[in-house]
Design a protein around this motif. Sequence first.
Motif, PDB file in Angstrom:
ATOM      1  N   THR A  42       0.850  -1.191   0.000  1.00  0.00           N
ATOM      2  CA  THR A  42       0.000   0.000   0.000  1.00  0.00           C
ATOM      3  C   THR A  42       0.884   1.238   0.000  1.00  0.00           C
ATOM      4  O   THR A  42       1.986   1.240   0.559  1.00  0.00           O
ATOM      5  N   GLY A  97      -7.064   8.519   8.480  1.00  0.00           N
ATOM      6  CA  GLY A  97      -7.595   7.433   9.298  1.00  0.00           C
ATOM      7  C   GLY A  97      -7.095   6.064   8.890  1.00  0.00           C
ATOM      8  O   GLY A  97      -7.737   5.056   9.230  1.00  0.00           O
ATOM      9  N   GLN A  98      -5.993   5.988   8.171  1.00  0.00           N
ATOM     10  CA  GLN A  98      -5.401   4.710   7.806  1.00  0.00           C
ATOM     11  C   GLN A  98      -3.893   4.875   7.650  1.00  0.00           C
ATOM     12  O   GLN A  98      -3.383   5.994   7.555  1.00  0.00           O
ATOM     13  N   ARG A  99      -3.208   3.742   7.635  1.00  0.00           N
ATOM     14  CA  ARG A  99      -1.750   3.756   7.499  1.00  0.00           C
ATOM     15  C   ARG A  99      -1.338   2.978   6.259  1.00  0.00           C
ATOM     16  O   ARG A  99      -2.082   2.153   5.754  1.00  0.00           O
ATOM     17  N   HIS A 129       1.024   8.309   9.360  1.00  0.00           N
ATOM     18  CA  HIS A 129       0.317   7.532   8.350  1.00  0.00           C
ATOM     19  C   HIS A 129       1.119   6.334   7.838  1.00  0.00           C
ATOM     20  O   HIS A 129       0.693   5.683   6.873  1.00  0.00           O
ATOM     21  N   ASN A 131       2.628   2.520   8.396  1.00  0.00           N
ATOM     22  CA  ASN A 131       2.594   1.290   9.176  1.00  0.00           C
ATOM     23  C   ASN A 131       3.920   1.095   9.892  1.00  0.00           C
ATOM     24  O   ASN A 131       4.960   1.621   9.478  1.00  0.00           O
TER      25      ASN A 131
END
Length: 252
Positions: A42, A97-99, A129, A131
Amino acid sequence: MQHPPFTALAAVYDAIMADVEYDHWLDFVLTYARDGGLEPRTALDLACGTGGFTRELHAAGLAVTGLDGSAEMLLSARQRLPSVPFVQGDLRTFELGQRFDLVTCVFDSLNNLLSTQDLGAAFGQMYAHLNAGGLLACDLNTRLGVRELWEGDSIEGVVTAEDGGEVHYHWSHHYDPQEELGVVQAFCRVMNEGEGVQEFVETHKERGYDPAEVAALLHGAGFSRFEIVEYPDFAEPTPDTPRIWVLAWRDA
């Protein structure tokens, strides 16, 4: 005729920047990631503009999201990559709101942040942001690079836009020593058959950042493991280096 930065330019940006080696930049980034044990799945492409680098990430099989502050540039990006999610946001304050495994920000985009406070805030959002074990890859012009942006302090040419229009551009650069900013006046004349001639000017400002400044800001954002290198050989920067690359890991 005067427009805000990255507005009118969006319509002709890809034609003027057709020779940018986004694919080579991606090879550089992915080589470093894989050598470090990361096979990213990602990615978040910040200051994605019209999606030139985003396209390379997507073509490499990554699930990529693009973010930019310009609605006009994002319109072009969405037309180019309709299956990719694009978000309008500020590099200093965005919150998705995601990594992601990989965060990128290329082509001097961070030099548009004109203070160390703003650049530090952007690094903080990038860190947030990523992981655990993820990689930030970005480039910046150094102070030297911003002072001496182009030989002769101008570039010009004639290119054909996607719609067939002829684009004449003349971009001039000067350095303001008091503000420590590089200033680019980007003039474009677009000629389309049946539509006449359209002209516009955008003024772009950049601040240069040297490796020591960048290292301090990375530490402040939470990065404890990073390298600041030259492209394409990963060499250590020298005082004559005009552009640096940051490759920073979020600890697992």
